[in-house]
Design a protein around this motif. Structure first.
Motif, PDB file in Angstrom:
ATOM      1  N   PHE A 193      -7.889   6.061   0.805  1.00  0.00           N
ATOM      2  CA  PHE A 193      -6.569   5.782   0.243  1.00  0.00           C
ATOM      3  C   PHE A 193      -6.570   6.027  -1.260  1.00  0.00           C
ATOM      4  O   PHE A 193      -5.641   6.640  -1.803  1.00  0.00           O
ATOM      5  N   LEU A 194      -7.602   5.549  -1.935  1.00  0.00           N
ATOM      6  CA  LEU A 194      -7.678   5.697  -3.391  1.00  0.00           C
ATOM      7  C   LEU A 194      -7.702   7.171  -3.789  1.00  0.00           C
ATOM      8  O   LEU A 194      -6.971   7.586  -4.699  1.00  0.00           O
ATOM      9  N   ILE A 195      -8.491   7.964  -3.088  1.00  0.00           N
ATOM     10  CA  ILE A 195      -8.573   9.393  -3.405  1.00  0.00           C
ATOM     11  C   ILE A 195      -7.241  10.084  -3.104  1.00  0.00           C
ATOM     12  O   ILE A 195      -6.745  10.888  -3.899  1.00  0.00           O
ATOM     13  N   GLY A 196      -6.643   9.747  -1.952  1.00  0.00           N
ATOM     14  CA  GLY A 196      -5.381  10.364  -1.562  1.00  0.00           C
ATOM     15  C   GLY A 196      -4.233  10.049  -2.496  1.00  0.00           C
ATOM     16  O   GLY A 196      -3.273  10.824  -2.586  1.00  0.00           O
ATOM     17  N   ASN A 197      -4.328   8.922  -3.197  1.00  0.00           N
ATOM     18  CA  ASN A 197      -3.258   8.520  -4.117  1.00  0.00           C
ATOM     19  C   ASN A 197      -3.651   8.676  -5.577  1.00  0.00           C
ATOM     20  O   ASN A 197      -2.991   8.125  -6.459  1.00  0.00           O
ATOM     21  N   HIS A 198      -4.755   9.417  -5.813  1.00  0.00           N
ATOM     22  CA  HIS A 198      -5.205   9.752  -7.173  1.00  0.00           C
ATOM     23  C   HIS A 198      -5.563   8.508  -7.988  1.00  0.00           C
ATOM     24  O   HIS A 198      -5.381   8.478  -9.205  1.00  0.00           O
ATOM     25  N   TYR A 199      -6.063   7.486  -7.296  1.00  0.00           N
ATOM     26  CA  TYR A 199      -6.625   6.323  -7.963  1.00  0.00           C
ATOM     27  C   TYR A 199      -8.109   6.591  -8.213  1.00  0.00           C
ATOM     28  O   TYR A 199      -8.723   7.406  -7.505  1.00  0.00           O
ATOM     29  N   PRO A 200      -8.747   5.923  -9.168  1.00  0.00           N
ATOM     30  CA  PRO A 200     -10.195   6.071  -9.332  1.00  0.00           C
ATOM     31  C   PRO A 200     -10.910   5.696  -8.035  1.00  0.00           C
ATOM     32  O   PRO A 200     -10.722   4.593  -7.519  1.00  0.00           O
ATOM     33  N   PRO A 201     -11.703   6.593  -7.460  1.00  0.00           N
ATOM     34  CA  PRO A 201     -12.246   6.378  -6.110  1.00  0.00           C
ATOM     35  C   PRO A 201     -13.199   5.198  -5.974  1.00  0.00           C
ATOM     36  O   PRO A 201     -13.366   4.675  -4.871  1.00  0.00           O
ATOM     37  N   ASP A 202     -13.822   4.775  -7.068  1.00  0.00           N
ATOM     38  CA  ASP A 202     -14.791   3.670  -6.983  1.00  0.00           C
ATOM     39  C   ASP A 202     -14.179   2.330  -7.389  1.00  0.00           C
ATOM     40  O   ASP A 202     -14.896   1.341  -7.556  1.00  0.00           O
ATOM     41  N   THR A 203     -12.857   2.296  -7.545  1.00  0.00           N
ATOM     42  CA  THR A 203     -12.176   1.056  -7.919  1.00  0.00           C
ATOM     43  C   THR A 203     -12.094   0.112  -6.725  1.00  0.00           C
ATOM     44  O   THR A 203     -11.822   0.538  -5.604  1.00  0.00           O
ATOM     45  N   VAL A 204     -12.341  -1.173  -6.972  1.00  0.00           N
ATOM     46  CA  VAL A 204     -12.102  -2.195  -5.955  1.00  0.00           C
ATOM     47  C   VAL A 204     -10.717  -2.776  -6.242  1.00  0.00           C
ATOM     48  O   VAL A 204     -10.508  -3.456  -7.243  1.00  0.00           O
ATOM     49  N   LEU A 205      -9.770  -2.461  -5.370  1.00  0.00           N
ATOM     50  CA  LEU A 205      -8.371  -2.804  -5.621  1.00  0.00           C
ATOM     51  C   LEU A 205      -7.764  -3.417  -4.375  1.00  0.00           C
ATOM     52  O   LEU A 205      -7.781  -2.816  -3.296  1.00  0.00           O
ATOM     53  N   THR A 206      -7.217  -4.627  -4.514  1.00  0.00           N
ATOM     54  CA  THR A 206      -6.532  -5.262  -3.388  1.00  0.00           C
ATOM     55  C   THR A 206      -5.060  -4.907  -3.419  1.00  0.00           C
ATOM     56  O   THR A 206      -4.526  -4.452  -4.438  1.00  0.00           O
ATOM     57  N   ARG A 207      -4.398  -5.143  -2.299  1.00  0.00           N
ATOM     58  CA  ARG A 207      -2.964  -4.879  -2.234  1.00  0.00           C
ATOM     59  C   ARG A 207      -2.220  -5.789  -3.214  1.00  0.00           C
ATOM     60  O   ARG A 207      -1.211  -5.391  -3.792  1.00  0.00           O
ATOM     61  N   ARG A 208      -2.689  -7.004  -3.408  1.00  0.00           N
ATOM     62  CA  ARG A 208      -2.065  -7.905  -4.384  1.00  0.00           C
ATOM     63  C   ARG A 208      -2.160  -7.324  -5.794  1.00  0.00           C
ATOM     64  O   ARG A 208      -1.185  -7.334  -6.550  1.00  0.00           O
ATOM     65  N   GLN A 209      -3.340  -6.803  -6.146  1.00  0.00           N
ATOM     66  CA  GLN A 209      -3.531  -6.216  -7.471  1.00  0.00           C
ATOM     67  C   GLN A 209      -2.695  -4.958  -7.663  1.00  0.00           C
ATOM     68  O   GLN A 209      -2.406  -4.571  -8.794  1.00  0.00           O
ATOM     69  N   ASN A 210      -2.304  -4.349  -6.565  1.00  0.00           N
ATOM     70  CA  ASN A 210      -1.493  -3.129  -6.624  1.00  0.00           C
ATOM     71  C   ASN A 210       0.000  -3.439  -6.596  1.00  0.00           C
ATOM     72  O   ASN A 210       0.823  -2.551  -6.375  1.00  0.00           O
ATOM     73  N   GLY A 211       0.351  -4.711  -6.794  1.00  0.00           N
ATOM     74  CA  GLY A 211       1.764  -5.071  -6.929  1.00  0.00           C
ATOM     75  C   GLY A 211       2.503  -5.305  -5.631  1.00  0.00           C
ATOM     76  O   GLY A 211       3.737  -5.386  -5.628  1.00  0.00           O
ATOM     77  N   GLU A 212       1.773  -5.424  -4.519  1.00  0.00           N
ATOM     78  CA  GLU A 212       2.431  -5.636  -3.228  1.00  0.00           C
ATOM     79  C   GLU A 212       2.764  -7.120  -3.027  1.00  0.00           C
ATOM     80  O   GLU A 212       2.082  -8.003  -3.545  1.00  0.00           O
ATOM     81  N   HIS A 213       3.828  -7.362  -2.256  1.00  0.00           N
ATOM     82  CA  HIS A 213       4.193  -8.703  -1.801  1.00  0.00           C
ATOM     83  C   HIS A 213       4.642  -8.583  -0.350  1.00  0.00           C
ATOM     84  O   HIS A 213       5.106  -7.526   0.068  1.00  0.00           O
ATOM     85  N   GLU A 214       4.476  -9.630   0.391  1.00  0.00           N
ATOM     86  CA  GLU A 214       4.856  -9.630   1.807  1.00  0.00           C
ATOM     87  C   GLU A 214       5.869 -10.745   2.040  1.00  0.00           C
ATOM     88  O   GLU A 214       5.524 -11.846   2.471  1.00  0.00           O
ATOM     89  N   TYR A 215       7.128 -10.448   1.725  1.00  0.00           N
ATOM     90  CA  TYR A 215       8.180 -11.462   1.807  1.00  0.00           C
ATOM     91  C   TYR A 215       8.687 -11.610   3.235  1.00  0.00           C
ATOM     92  O   TYR A 215       8.878 -10.630   3.954  1.00  0.00           O
ATOM     93  N   ARG A 216       8.925 -12.853   3.609  1.00  0.00           N
ATOM     94  CA  ARG A 216       9.493 -13.156   4.921  1.00  0.00           C
ATOM     95  C   ARG A 216      11.007 -13.316   4.797  1.00  0.00           C
ATOM     96  O   ARG A 216      11.535 -13.443   3.696  1.00  0.00           O
ATOM     97  N   MET A 217      11.681 -13.334   5.948  1.00  0.00           N
ATOM     98  CA  MET A 217      13.141 -13.353   5.940  1.00  0.00           C
ATOM     99  C   MET A 217      13.688 -14.546   5.172  1.00  0.00           C
ATOM    100  O   MET A 217      14.644 -14.399   4.397  1.00  0.00           O
ATOM    101  N   PHE A 218      13.086 -15.722   5.340  1.00  0.00           N
ATOM    102  CA  PHE A 218      13.615 -16.900   4.640  1.00  0.00           C
ATOM    103  C   PHE A 218      13.454 -16.767   3.128  1.00  0.00           C
ATOM    104  O   PHE A 218      14.274 -17.300   2.366  1.00  0.00           O
ATOM    105  N   GLU A 219      12.446 -16.025   2.682  1.00  0.00           N
ATOM    106  CA  GLU A 219      12.266 -15.826   1.240  1.00  0.00           C
ATOM    107  C   GLU A 219      13.301 -14.849   0.684  1.00  0.00           C
ATOM    108  O   GLU A 219      13.813 -15.039  -0.429  1.00  0.00           O
ATOM    109  N   TRP A 220      13.604 -13.795   1.447  1.00  0.00           N
ATOM    110  CA  TRP A 220      14.684 -12.897   1.052  1.00  0.00           C
ATOM    111  C   TRP A 220      16.011 -13.658   0.992  1.00  0.00           C
ATOM    112  O   TRP A 220      16.761 -13.565   0.007  1.00  0.00           O
TER     113      TRP A 220
END
Length: 264
Positions: A193-220
């Motif tokens: 994924f990192l290589i395909g998206n032109h991120y540094p390939p040896d980076t340890v990156l979580t979805r949280r660190q990449n700005g993702e959130h997983e909102y549920r319907m009640f939160e919306w």
């Protein structure tokens, strides 16, 4: 260009996407659309048509803004409507706004490409007067907001009375637990994924660190209500599947004794 805090521009989800945008700008417009939005131009046109037909009481018209525009495909498709006079494609990644959005706009709109105006900025700091726009749109952008209520309040502020927001985004069912949300956000991206998206390939990156959130319907729903919006309609859009796949799915839930004959 609207002012951006250094903490925003240096965040991984912005800094790394600038590298991705630079690489995308060298590709053909259809390749950009399919690899970034995972949708063709005709697919986006079909989606916009579905939204207008099923969710709106009137056609899109006047001046609008796309919040978190990415490559700008949605903005360009919306701007094809002759009643839309112009749309701001607001994007936090400078290279996306500077290199990619104009390319997509020219591809979709030809001589009318200037109806889409790329703007570098944040959807939490829209530098426009109150009640200045007829509509706002977003696709897979607001789930990157760290504070949905704040983002929606800022969106509501710039809409005219009777204006509306079309929000096309991911939404989990309320049955998803906090622990399941944490598990999704703590997932580490693969090297592929990192290589395909032109991120540094040896980076340890979580979805949280990449700005993702997983909102549920009640939160919306809570964020929309707190920001003064009224939810008019909600729809779930799914990708079309073939009749063969649909029939196989139907067979799988039937009693085992019935399956062999029906398969034939």
């Amino acid at each position: 260009r609207w002012p951006l805090a250094e903490t925003l521009t240096s965040a991984p989800e912005v800094a790394y996407r600038n590298r991705l945008a630079e690489a995308l700008s060298l590709e053909s417009p259809d390749k950009i659309a399919s690899s970034y939005v995972y949708m063709s131009a005709s697919g986006m046109q079909q989606l916009v048509k579905l939204v207008v037909n099923h969710m709106l009481s009137r056609p899109l018209a006047g001046y609008g803004i796309e919040l978190g525009a990415g490559c700008g495909l949605l903005s360009a498709v919306v701007a094809k409507n002759p009643e839309v006079q112009g749309i701001l494609a607001l994007e936090i990644c400078e290279n996306m706004a500077r290199l990619v959005i104009p390319k997509i706009s020219r591809w979709i709109l030809n001589r009318e490409s200037l109806k889409v105006v790329p703007v570098i900025g944040s959807f939490d700091d829209i530098r426009l007067p109150d009640a200045s726009l007829d509509f706002a749109i977003e696709i897979d952008s607001f789930h990157h907001s760290g504070n949905l209520e704040y983002t929606l309040c800022e969106t509501a502020r710039v809409l005219k009375s009777g204006g509306f927001l079309i929000c096309l985004d991911r939404c989990h069912q309320n049955s998803v637990t906090d622990a399941e949300v944490e598990q999704m956000l703590n997932q580490v991206y693969s090297r592929e994924f990192l290589i395909g998206n032109h991120y540094p390939p040896d980076t340890v990156l979580t979805r949280r660190q990449n700005g993702e959130h997983e909102y549920r319907m009640f939160e919306w729903e809570r964020a929309f209500k707190a920001s003064g919006f009224r939810i008019v309609k909600t729809f779930q859009f799914d990708k079309a599947i073939s009749a063969r796949v649909a029939l196989k799915g139907l067979l799988s839930v039937l009693p085992a004794a019935l399956r062999p004959g029906l398969r034939l």
